[in-house]
Design a protein around this motif. Sequence first.
Motif, PDB file in Angstrom:
ATOM      1  N   PHE A   1      12.113  47.116  32.356  1.00 39.23           N
ATOM      2  CA  PHE A   1      11.554  46.885  30.946  1.00 39.23           C
ATOM      3  C   PHE A   1      10.742  45.845  30.623  1.00 39.23           C
ATOM      4  O   PHE A   1      10.166  45.765  29.646  1.00 39.23           O
ATOM      5  N   MET A   2      10.675  45.074  31.753  1.00 43.10           N
ATOM      6  CA  MET A   2       9.747  43.585  31.436  1.00 43.10           C
ATOM      7  C   MET A   2       8.727  43.663  32.228  1.00 43.10           C
ATOM      8  O   MET A   2       8.555  44.034  33.200  1.00 43.10           O
ATOM      9  N   GLU A   3       7.658  42.644  31.667  1.00 41.12           N
ATOM     10  CA  GLU A   3       6.430  42.383  32.658  1.00 41.12           C
ATOM     11  C   GLU A   3       6.636  41.038  33.042  1.00 41.12           C
ATOM     12  O   GLU A   3       6.982  40.018  32.296  1.00 41.12           O
ATOM     13  N   PRO A   4       6.283  40.844  34.400  1.00 45.97           N
ATOM     14  CA  PRO A   4       6.401  39.500  34.842  1.00 45.97           C
ATOM     15  C   PRO A   4       5.087  38.405  33.927  1.00 45.97           C
ATOM     16  O   PRO A   4       4.080  38.813  33.774  1.00 45.97           O
ATOM     17  N   ILE A   5       5.579  37.086  34.125  1.00 48.73           N
ATOM     18  CA  ILE A   5       4.750  36.269  33.349  1.00 48.73           C
ATOM     19  C   ILE A   5       4.467  34.876  34.337  1.00 48.73           C
ATOM     20  O   ILE A   5       4.111  34.103  33.733  1.00 48.73           O
ATOM     21  N   THR A   6       4.572  35.202  35.749  1.00 43.65           N
ATOM     22  CA  THR A   6       4.218  34.405  36.670  1.00 43.65           C
ATOM     23  C   THR A   6       2.926  33.477  36.342  1.00 43.65           C
ATOM     24  O   THR A   6       3.171  32.331  36.334  1.00 43.65           O
ATOM     25  N   SER A   7       1.875  34.377  36.023  1.00 43.23           N
ATOM     26  CA  SER A   7       0.668  33.627  36.152  1.00 43.23           C
ATOM     27  C   SER A   7       0.544  32.788  34.832  1.00 43.23           C
ATOM     28  O   SER A   7       0.077  31.667  34.664  1.00 43.23           O
ATOM     29  N   LEU A   8       1.253  33.150  33.735  1.00 38.57           N
ATOM     30  CA  LEU A   8       1.339  32.274  32.565  1.00 38.57           C
ATOM     31  C   LEU A   8       2.028  30.904  32.853  1.00 38.57           C
ATOM     32  O   LEU A   8       1.693  29.913  32.287  1.00 38.57           O
ATOM     33  N   ALA A   9       3.027  31.088  33.437  1.00 39.24           N
ATOM     34  CA  ALA A   9       4.120  30.108  33.960  1.00 39.24           C
ATOM     35  C   ALA A   9       3.408  29.123  34.704  1.00 39.24           C
ATOM     36  O   ALA A   9       3.444  27.811  34.553  1.00 39.24           O
ATOM     37  N   GLN A  10       2.531  29.376  35.436  1.00 36.86           N
ATOM     38  CA  GLN A  10       1.665  28.536  36.514  1.00 36.86           C
ATOM     39  C   GLN A  10       0.511  27.695  35.695  1.00 36.86           C
ATOM     40  O   GLN A  10       0.628  26.599  35.550  1.00 36.86           O
ATOM     41  N   THR A  11      -0.428  28.651  34.979  1.00 36.83           N
ATOM     42  CA  THR A  11      -1.308  27.978  34.147  1.00 36.83           C
ATOM     43  C   THR A  11      -0.828  27.122  33.214  1.00 36.83           C
ATOM     44  O   THR A  11      -1.529  26.092  32.657  1.00 36.83           O
ATOM     45  N   GLU A  12       0.289  27.275  32.500  1.00 36.39           N
ATOM     46  CA  GLU A  12       0.801  26.581  31.539  1.00 36.39           C
ATOM     47  C   GLU A  12       1.747  25.199  32.069  1.00 36.39           C
ATOM     48  O   GLU A  12       1.989  24.178  31.275  1.00 36.39           O
ATOM     49  N   GLY A  13       1.639  25.372  33.235  1.00 37.43           N
ATOM     50  CA  GLY A  13       2.694  24.123  34.078  1.00 37.43           C
ATOM     51  C   GLY A  13       4.045  24.146  33.683  1.00 37.43           C
ATOM     52  O   GLY A  13       4.333  23.028  34.114  1.00 37.43           O
ATOM     53  N   TRP A  14       4.631  25.307  33.310  1.00 38.77           N
ATOM     54  CA  TRP A  14       5.992  25.247  33.034  1.00 38.77           C
ATOM     55  C   TRP A  14       7.044  24.965  34.376  1.00 38.77           C
ATOM     56  O   TRP A  14       7.786  24.235  34.307  1.00 38.77           O
ATOM     57  N   LEU A  15       6.399  25.553  35.492  1.00 40.10           N
ATOM     58  CA  LEU A  15       7.093  25.201  36.756  1.00 40.10           C
ATOM     59  C   LEU A  15       7.379  23.969  37.093  1.00 40.10           C
ATOM     60  O   LEU A  15       8.296  23.326  38.094  1.00 40.10           O
ATOM     61  N   LYS A  16       6.591  23.009  36.681  1.00 38.56           N
ATOM     62  CA  LYS A  16       6.665  21.474  37.141  1.00 38.56           C
ATOM     63  C   LYS A  16       7.548  20.795  36.287  1.00 38.56           C
ATOM     64  O   LYS A  16       8.214  19.913  36.727  1.00 38.56           O
ATOM     65  N   VAL A  17       7.800  21.264  34.983  1.00 36.45           N
ATOM     66  CA  VAL A  17       8.632  20.485  34.156  1.00 36.45           C
ATOM     67  C   VAL A  17       9.867  21.281  33.903  1.00 36.45           C
ATOM     68  O   VAL A  17      11.006  20.701  33.151  1.00 36.45           O
ATOM     69  N   ILE A  18      10.032  22.411  34.361  1.00 33.35           N
ATOM     70  CA  ILE A  18      11.514  23.145  34.164  1.00 33.35           C
ATOM     71  C   ILE A  18      12.235  22.990  35.576  1.00 33.35           C
ATOM     72  O   ILE A  18      11.694  23.283  36.377  1.00 33.35           O
ATOM     73  N   PRO A  19      13.589  22.806  35.523  1.00 32.11           N
ATOM     74  CA  PRO A  19      14.243  22.568  36.798  1.00 32.11           C
ATOM     75  C   PRO A  19      14.345  23.733  37.623  1.00 32.11           C
ATOM     76  O   PRO A  19      14.424  24.621  37.122  1.00 32.11           O
TER      77      PRO A  19
END
Lengths: 421, 293
Positions: A110-128
Motif C-alpha cells: 500500500f505504500m510508496e518508498p521515500i528513500t530518495s526524499l530521506a536522503q536529499t533531506e538529510g534525515w538519515l544523518k540525524v535520525i538514529p
Amino acid sequence: MSRRICIPLLVTALLLWLSGVEALQAGAAKQLEIFSWWTAGGEAEGLNALFSVYKKKYPDVEIMNAAVAGGAGAAAKAVLKTRMQGGNPPDSFQVHGGAELIETWVKTGFMEPITSLAQTEGWLKVIPKDLVEMVSYQGQVYAIPANVHRGNVLWYNKRIFDQNNLKPPATWDDFFKVAETLKGKGITPLSLGDKLKWEAAHLFEDILLATLGPEGYNGLWTGKTSWTGSGVKRALETFAKALQYVNSDHAALVWDQAAQMLIDGKAAMNVMGDWVAGYFTAKGWKPNVDYGFLPAPGTKGSFVIVTDTFGLPKKAPHREQALNWLRIVGSKEGQEAFNPKKGSICARTDCDKAKFDVYLQSSMADFARDKLVPSEVHGSAAPETFATEFNDILNVFVTRRDVGAAQKALQEACVRAKMCK
Amino acid sequence: MLRISLDRLIAIALLLPSLVAVGIFVYGFIGWTAYVSLSNWNTFVPDLSFAGLTNYLALMRSFRFQADLRNTLIFTFTFLAASLGIGLLLAVLLDQRVRGEAVFRNIFLFPMAISFIVTGVTWQWLLNPSTGVNLLFDQVGLGFLKSRWYTDPSIAIFSVVLAAVWQMSGFTMAMYLAGLRGVPDELLEAARVDGATEWQVYRYVILPLLHPVTLSAVIVLGHISLKIFDLVYAMTGSGPAFSTDVPGVFMFETTFRGNRFAEGAAISMIMLLLVAILIVPYLWYTMRTEAGP
C-alpha cells in the motif's frame, strides 16, 4: 399523488448533483488530507503547530484534518483500514513505526518508498540507525518518524516517597521491598487502569524487557527467545506478584485515571509511557518537584520506543502536497514545533534542548545513549494479529494468574502470527 | 384493465429501487460475509482461497469466543426476564389510573431516548467501585450493598444487564400499557360478574390477552441483546478475563485491530445465526397467522 413522487425524486437528484460538485472541487484546488487520531489536548495542539509550519511555507494549500477520535487510535485504525482497502487513502496518515507500518501497510503493497526524499533531506544523518530500521523494509525507507515516546518509565509521587524515606526502586526486587513498606502504611503501591486491556500488557512488556534484557526481548519477535522458556515464566511470575500491589478497581480505570491516582496521593507509583508526563503537565504537576521518574524497574540502559510516523500511500490523491508534508514532518523546524506540545521528543537528535521541559530533556539524553527496543503493545515489535492476541491473553492472566496457560497461549499466538514455528 | 396494470407498473417501479438496494446492501453483503468467513483472508491483503470451516473451528476452540457465547446467553436471558417483569409491573401500576400518570410514564420512558453509548458511560461511572454508588451506600449506612460491580469477573455481566434493563424496561412498560388499554372492559366486567378475584382477572383474562405484546417485546429486545455492542463497548469493554465480552466486541477487534477478516466474518455469521434462531420462528408464525383464516 404526483407531488408525493416528485419530492423524493427532486431530493435524490439534488443530492447526486451536490456530490458531483464536491468531487469536482476536490480535484481543482490544492489540498492536503492528513489522517491521525490526534484530536484532544497537547496532541491536537502539536498537530496544529505542524499545520501552521506547513501553512507558512505553502499558503495556497487547503489542509483537511481527517482526525478520528479515540484513545490509542482504536477507532481511527478501523476507519483507515476501510479507506485504504476501498482505494480511497488520505494523502498521509499517522502510523506507529515498526511492525504496524511494515506488516500492515508496506509488505501488503500500500505504500510508496521515500528513500530518495530521506536522503536529499538529510534525515538519515540525524535520525538514529535503530529508528530508521523500524521504518525500513528491504533497504527502502517508507516513513518519516515525527516523534519518539518512551514506553518504559516508572513515575512516582515524590511527597509519598520523601515522607516515608523511600528510594524509588531500580529493580523489581527493590520494587517489592518498597511496595511491601507502602502497603503496610495503607498506600496503594502501584496504580493500574487496565479497562482497555493494553495497559496491563504495557506493564508486562516492561517486565519482559527487565527479565530478558534487550537481546532476549528482541528475540521474542523473531522466534529466537521461546515463549515457553524459563525467561518468560519468570517474567509472568514477577507480573503476577506485581499485580498483588495494584489498586483493586483497576479493571474500571483507564491509563490516565491511574496516573491521576498519583496526583491525588492515592497511589505511589505507576508504570506507563511518557504520555503520562504530558498528562501531569496538563494538571499542573511538575517534574522533580511533584513527581519523579526513572526507567521502569530493571530496564535502565534500554529505551522502549513508541514512534508516530508518516508515510506516502501509493494512491495519495495529492502526491505533491503530501511530499511537502513529509518534508515538514521531518524538518528540524517541524519537529521542534510539534514535539514540545505533544509531550514527546524529536526523532531527530539535533533538536534544541531548551525548547523542552526537564523530563523530556532527560529522555533526550537517554535516547541518544540507550539501546533502542521496539514496543510490542504499541505496534512496533510484532504484527497486529499478535498484538491483539497478546492483549487478550494478558487480560485473562490478570484475573487467573495461570502462568502455564499463558505461556502456552502466547506460543500458539506466536505460531499463528507466523513469528515462530 | 389498463388502469390496473398501470397502477401495478407504478407500484413495481416505486418498489424496485428499495428492492435492489435491500438485495445488494443486505442480502448481497450477508452472502459476501458468508463467503469471506469460509476463506483464508486472515491478513490485511484479501486472500479468498477456500478454507472450509477452519475459521469456525478456530473460534470454537477460542477461550474468548466460548466466554462470548456464555455471556450472550446469560445477558439475553436475564435482560429479557428483567425487562419484561419490570415493564409489566410498571404498566400494571400505571394502569390503576394514578394521578400524574403522564409524568411517570415519561420518566420511565425517557431512558429509551438516550443512546446506548451515553447509558454505558453513565453506568460506568455509577458502578465504579471506588467512586460510584458504593459511596452513596456508605453514607446512608447500607455498606453491605457495596459490590465490586463490573470489576468482579463473577458478576460483571450483571452490571451491564442492570444498565440495559434501566434503559429498556420503559419500552416494555409502554408496550404493556398499550396492551392493557386494549383489553375490552366487557371481558373484565364479565369476569368480575362471574365472581373472579382481581388476581384471577389478571391471571386468567388479562395476561393471556397480553401474549402478542410479550412476543413482540421478546423479538425486539432479543435481537438487541444478541447483537449488543455499543453499551458494552462504552461501559466495560471486554471486562476482566472477558467477563463482559460479547461477540460484537470480539468481531470488531478481530477484524479491525487484528486484521483477521475471515475470522471476523465467521463471528458475524454466528451472530446472524443466533438472531435467526429467534426471528425465523416468529416470522413463520406471523406469516401463518396472516395467511390463515
